[in-house]
Design a protein around this motif. Structure first.
Motif, PDB file in Angstrom:
ATOM      1  N   SER A 179       6.586 -86.040  -1.681  1.00  0.00           N
ATOM      2  CA  SER A 179       7.509 -85.795  -2.782  1.00  0.00           C
ATOM      3  C   SER A 179       8.889 -85.570  -2.186  1.00  0.00           C
ATOM      4  O   SER A 179       9.054 -85.542  -0.973  1.00  0.00           O
ATOM      5  N   GLY A 180       9.869 -85.387  -3.042  1.00  0.00           N
ATOM      6  CA  GLY A 180      11.235 -85.231  -2.566  1.00  0.00           C
ATOM      7  C   GLY A 180      11.646 -83.779  -2.450  1.00  0.00           C
ATOM      8  O   GLY A 180      11.049 -83.005  -1.709  1.00  0.00           O
ATOM      9  N   ALA A 181      12.669 -83.400  -3.219  1.00  0.00           N
ATOM     10  CA  ALA A 181      13.143 -82.021  -3.183  1.00  0.00           C
ATOM     11  C   ALA A 181      12.021 -81.044  -3.537  1.00  0.00           C
ATOM     12  O   ALA A 181      11.949 -79.939  -2.998  1.00  0.00           O
ATOM     13  N   LEU A 182      11.118 -81.457  -4.425  1.00  0.00           N
ATOM     14  CA  LEU A 182      10.029 -80.580  -4.846  1.00  0.00           C
ATOM     15  C   LEU A 182       9.205 -80.080  -3.662  1.00  0.00           C
ATOM     16  O   LEU A 182       9.002 -78.881  -3.496  1.00  0.00           O
ATOM     17  N   GLY A 183       8.707 -81.011  -2.830  1.00  0.00           N
ATOM     18  CA  GLY A 183       7.853 -80.615  -1.716  1.00  0.00           C
ATOM     19  C   GLY A 183       8.625 -80.173  -0.491  1.00  0.00           C
ATOM     20  O   GLY A 183       8.197 -79.262   0.229  1.00  0.00           O
ATOM     21  N   ASP A 184       9.762 -80.804  -0.243  1.00  0.00           N
ATOM     22  CA  ASP A 184      10.527 -80.530   0.967  1.00  0.00           C
ATOM     23  C   ASP A 184      11.106 -79.127   0.953  1.00  0.00           C
ATOM     24  O   ASP A 184      10.963 -78.361   1.919  1.00  0.00           O
ATOM     25  N   ILE A 185      11.753 -78.758  -0.140  1.00  0.00           N
ATOM     26  CA  ILE A 185      12.394 -77.442  -0.201  1.00  0.00           C
ATOM     27  C   ILE A 185      11.858 -76.588  -1.344  1.00  0.00           C
ATOM     28  O   ILE A 185      11.842 -75.360  -1.241  1.00  0.00           O
ATOM     29  N   GLY A 186      11.380 -77.210  -2.418  1.00  0.00           N
ATOM     30  CA  GLY A 186      10.789 -76.437  -3.499  1.00  0.00           C
ATOM     31  C   GLY A 186       9.566 -75.662  -3.043  1.00  0.00           C
ATOM     32  O   GLY A 186       9.289 -74.562  -3.541  1.00  0.00           O
ATOM     33  N   ALA A 187       8.843 -76.223  -2.083  1.00  0.00           N
ATOM     34  CA  ALA A 187       7.677 -75.516  -1.539  1.00  0.00           C
ATOM     35  C   ALA A 187       8.083 -74.169  -0.952  1.00  0.00           C
ATOM     36  O   ALA A 187       7.347 -73.177  -1.067  1.00  0.00           O
ATOM     37  N   HIS A 188       9.247 -74.112  -0.312  1.00  0.00           N
ATOM     38  CA  HIS A 188       9.731 -72.849   0.250  1.00  0.00           C
ATOM     39  C   HIS A 188      10.025 -71.839  -0.862  1.00  0.00           C
ATOM     40  O   HIS A 188       9.738 -70.642  -0.715  1.00  0.00           O
ATOM     41  N   ALA A 189      10.619 -72.309  -1.971  1.00  0.00           N
ATOM     42  CA  ALA A 189      10.942 -71.400  -3.071  1.00  0.00           C
ATOM     43  C   ALA A 189       9.670 -70.810  -3.670  1.00  0.00           C
ATOM     44  O   ALA A 189       9.615 -69.619  -4.000  1.00  0.00           O
ATOM     45  N   VAL A 190       8.627 -71.638  -3.799  1.00  0.00           N
ATOM     46  CA  VAL A 190       7.355 -71.153  -4.327  1.00  0.00           C
ATOM     47  C   VAL A 190       6.734 -70.142  -3.360  1.00  0.00           C
ATOM     48  O   VAL A 190       6.305 -69.050  -3.757  1.00  0.00           O
ATOM     49  N   ASP A 191       6.677 -70.507  -2.077  1.00  0.00           N
ATOM     50  CA  ASP A 191       6.050 -69.611  -1.108  1.00  0.00           C
ATOM     51  C   ASP A 191       6.816 -68.301  -0.986  1.00  0.00           C
ATOM     52  O   ASP A 191       6.210 -67.225  -0.890  1.00  0.00           O
ATOM     53  N   MET A 192       8.142 -68.363  -0.976  1.00  0.00           N
ATOM     54  CA  MET A 192       8.928 -67.139  -0.859  1.00  0.00           C
ATOM     55  C   MET A 192       8.685 -66.219  -2.046  1.00  0.00           C
ATOM     56  O   MET A 192       8.564 -64.989  -1.898  1.00  0.00           O
ATOM     57  N   THR A 193       8.593 -66.790  -3.244  1.00  0.00           N
ATOM     58  CA  THR A 193       8.312 -65.998  -4.442  1.00  0.00           C
ATOM     59  C   THR A 193       6.964 -65.299  -4.322  1.00  0.00           C
ATOM     60  O   THR A 193       6.834 -64.095  -4.590  1.00  0.00           O
ATOM     61  N   GLU A 194       5.947 -66.047  -3.911  1.00  0.00           N
ATOM     62  CA  GLU A 194       4.613 -65.479  -3.811  1.00  0.00           C
ATOM     63  C   GLU A 194       4.524 -64.451  -2.686  1.00  0.00           C
ATOM     64  O   GLU A 194       3.846 -63.423  -2.819  1.00  0.00           O
ATOM     65  N   TYR A 195       5.207 -64.731  -1.596  1.00  0.00           N
ATOM     66  CA  TYR A 195       5.178 -63.817  -0.444  1.00  0.00           C
ATOM     67  C   TYR A 195       5.823 -62.481  -0.780  1.00  0.00           C
ATOM     68  O   TYR A 195       5.253 -61.413  -0.518  1.00  0.00           O
ATOM     69  N   ILE A 196       7.013 -62.510  -1.369  1.00  0.00           N
ATOM     70  CA  ILE A 196       7.737 -61.268  -1.623  1.00  0.00           C
ATOM     71  C   ILE A 196       7.098 -60.477  -2.765  1.00  0.00           C
ATOM     72  O   ILE A 196       6.976 -59.255  -2.695  1.00  0.00           O
ATOM     73  N   THR A 197       6.667 -61.161  -3.824  1.00  0.00           N
ATOM     74  CA  THR A 197       6.096 -60.441  -4.970  1.00  0.00           C
ATOM     75  C   THR A 197       4.643 -60.054  -4.750  1.00  0.00           C
ATOM     76  O   THR A 197       4.132 -59.151  -5.417  1.00  0.00           O
ATOM     77  N   GLY A 198       3.943 -60.756  -3.841  1.00  0.00           N
ATOM     78  CA  GLY A 198       2.519 -60.522  -3.671  1.00  0.00           C
ATOM     79  C   GLY A 198       1.686 -61.101  -4.798  1.00  0.00           C
ATOM     80  O   GLY A 198       0.507 -60.763  -4.961  1.00  0.00           O
ATOM     81  N   GLN A 199       2.272 -62.012  -5.593  1.00  0.00           N
ATOM     82  CA  GLN A 199       1.587 -62.631  -6.723  1.00  0.00           C
ATOM     83  C   GLN A 199       1.513 -64.142  -6.539  1.00  0.00           C
ATOM     84  O   GLN A 199       2.203 -64.712  -5.697  1.00  0.00           O
ATOM     85  N   ARG A 200       0.682 -64.782  -7.351  1.00  0.00           N
ATOM     86  CA  ARG A 200       0.534 -66.227  -7.320  1.00  0.00           C
ATOM     87  C   ARG A 200       1.168 -66.861  -8.562  1.00  0.00           C
ATOM     88  O   ARG A 200       1.176 -66.262  -9.643  1.00  0.00           O
ATOM     89  N   VAL A 201       1.663 -68.072  -8.403  1.00  0.00           N
ATOM     90  CA  VAL A 201       2.082 -68.878  -9.541  1.00  0.00           C
ATOM     91  C   VAL A 201       0.823 -69.490 -10.145  1.00  0.00           C
ATOM     92  O   VAL A 201       0.093 -70.217  -9.472  1.00  0.00           O
ATOM     93  N   GLU A 202       0.569 -69.197 -11.425  1.00  0.00           N
ATOM     94  CA  GLU A 202      -0.684 -69.620 -12.042  1.00  0.00           C
ATOM     95  C   GLU A 202      -0.523 -70.742 -13.048  1.00  0.00           C
ATOM     96  O   GLU A 202      -1.472 -71.503 -13.288  1.00  0.00           O
ATOM     97  N   ARG A 203       0.653 -70.863 -13.675  1.00  0.00           N
ATOM     98  CA  ARG A 203       0.913 -71.954 -14.631  1.00  0.00           C
ATOM     99  C   ARG A 203       2.345 -72.412 -14.437  1.00  0.00           C
ATOM    100  O   ARG A 203       3.218 -71.608 -14.079  1.00  0.00           O
ATOM    101  N   VAL A 204       2.604 -73.693 -14.685  1.00  0.00           N
ATOM    102  CA  VAL A 204       3.957 -74.226 -14.524  1.00  0.00           C
ATOM    103  C   VAL A 204       4.288 -75.205 -15.648  1.00  0.00           C
ATOM    104  O   VAL A 204       3.405 -75.818 -16.243  1.00  0.00           O
ATOM    105  N   SER A 205       5.567 -75.321 -15.900  1.00  0.00           N
ATOM    106  CA  SER A 205       6.111 -76.346 -16.790  1.00  0.00           C
ATOM    107  C   SER A 205       7.391 -76.830 -16.151  1.00  0.00           C
ATOM    108  O   SER A 205       8.276 -76.023 -15.843  1.00  0.00           O
ATOM    109  N   GLY A 206       7.504 -78.144 -15.911  1.00  0.00           N
ATOM    110  CA  GLY A 206       8.676 -78.604 -15.181  1.00  0.00           C
ATOM    111  C   GLY A 206       9.044 -80.040 -15.427  1.00  0.00           C
ATOM    112  O   GLY A 206       8.366 -80.775 -16.158  1.00  0.00           O
ATOM    113  N   ILE A 207      10.138 -80.426 -14.785  1.00  0.00           N
ATOM    114  CA  ILE A 207      10.625 -81.794 -14.881  1.00  0.00           C
ATOM    115  C   ILE A 207      11.222 -82.202 -13.532  1.00  0.00           C
ATOM    116  O   ILE A 207      11.850 -81.381 -12.854  1.00  0.00           O
TER     117      ILE A 207
END
Length: 380
Positions: A179-207
């Motif tokens: 994938s493009g921006a989603l996997g290259d850098i968006g993956a970091h945004a997801v992991d950072m969110t989960e790492y700092i909050t200690g929670q998982r992303v369970e549902r998504v809606s996107g474009i």
């Protein structure tokens, strides 16, 4: 180490420097650098400090004198190399995103689980977890300093593709990059969110959006280097990803990943608002963390800047006197330190391949949501 590009330089810096600043229980030896082009690989090995070179990764991972395999190739080869290395009994560090598809990430995680039963360790390289300010943010949230997490805003902003005549590199080809921006850098945004909050992303809606659909082809047949030609080829990945996520607690998180935000060079930003406080971090100011204490008297409230360079801050005590800044490359030294310590102690490194698989499932759910008119998708 398999791969000799940009990430090869960063990981080499980490392996070279970590044992000189941290008291490691095992001493990593930079034995072999593997690349496709022998001349370029030799040049990189000389520059970065590798003992020898090869163009045959299969031969290298079969050697009895190799204990660790570091995978920094494009995503389309992660699964094949990592699985083969784990089955050969090698500890594996693999760059993010873990793979190009959920199926590949699942196969890698299964291989990692089988290897772990034999004492073989594996880790995915979400290096920004190891920026001292990001680690300190995680510690503050875990200690309850912002109370109940209510809202998250995470974004990774770059502008290196804003020129429509920038060449068509492998990062713009879905069969190579996934994938493009989603996997290259968006993956970091997801992991950072989960790492700092200690929670998982369970549902998504996107474009997802591809802003520039065609780019000049590179002159050399490999499609990976050389000067751009007049002929243009199709961009088969996204340039921009916007999505909303529902966390384990029910809190909402908004995400943006783009390589078209002019003036933003490497802005991984996250702001987490809780019931009693908030934190804010920006990778372009990576030695700083902003903290807001809503329990303070009204006359004293406001975000305050914490310079995360004190000896008591995560990782910082191994480096320079307080106030002497760390940089981008230090995260890779911290990554090498943590990986070596886990191998020596026989413990599971973090983030695990299972963590990488979960992020891959989030990315996949965003893609499916975008294809389905931004419908809410449950992360499997």
């Amino acid at each position: 180490m398999i791969g000799a590009g940009f990430m090869g330089a960063a990981h080499s810096q980490g392996w070279r420097v970590a044992p000189r600043f941290f008291d490691l229980p095992l001493q990593p030896e930079m034995a072999v650098l593997v690349g496709r082009d022998l001349d370029r690989t030799n040049e990189a090995a000389d520059r970065w400090g590798w003992g020898e070179t090869s163009t045959d990764w299969r031969e290298v991972i079969s050697r009895s004198d190799i204990d660790v395999v570091d995978v920094v190739t494009p995503g389309d080869s992660h699964a094949e190399i990592a699985i083969a290395a784990l089955e050969a009994g090698k500890h594996v560090l693999c760059e993010k995103p873990l793979a190009n598809t959920v199926a590949e990430a699942e196969a890698m995680t299964d291989a990692a689980d089988r290897a772990a039963a034999r004492g073989v360790r594996s880790m995915v390289g979400f290096t920004y977890r190891r920026v001292p300010a990001a680690t300190f943010a995680r510690d503050l949230v875990a200690a309850g300093r912002i109370g109940e997490v209510r809202q998250v805003r995470a974004e990774y902003l770059q502008d290196w593709l804003s020129d429509a005549d920038a060449p068509l590199t492998w990062r713009l080809q879905k069969d190579r990059a996934g994938s493009g921006a989603l996997g290259d850098i968006g993956a970091h945004a997801v992991d950072m969110t989960e790492y700092i909050t200690g929670q998982r992303v369970e549902r998504v809606s996107g474009i997802l959006e591809t802003i520039v659909s065609e780019r000049p082809l590179l002159g050399e047949a490999s499609g990976l280097s050389g000067s751009a030609s007049a002929e243009r080829g199709a961009v088969t990945v996204d340039d921009l990803a916007l999505f909303t996520g529902r966390l384990t607690s029910g809190a909402l998180a908004s995400f943006e990943a783009t390589r078209f935000r002019l003036g933003r060079k490497n802005a991984l930003r996250i702001e987490i608002s809780g019931s009693t406080g908030a934190i804010s971090f920006d990778l372009e100011r990576l030695n700083e963390l902003e903290f807001y204490d809503a329990t303070a008297p009204a006359e004293e409230q406001g975000f305050r800047r914490i310079l995360v360079t004190e000896p008591g801050h995560p990782y910082a005590g191994a480096w320079w006197p307080a106030g002497h800044m760390l940089g981008y490359e230090h995260g890779f030294s911290h990554q090498a330190k943590d990986f070596v310590e886990a191998v020596a102690e026989g413990t599971a490194p973090s983030p695990s391949f299972a963590d990488g698989l979960h992020v891959q499932r989030v990315l996949d759910a965003v893609e499916r949501s975008s294809a389905g008119d931004s419908a809410w998708i449950t992360v499997s």
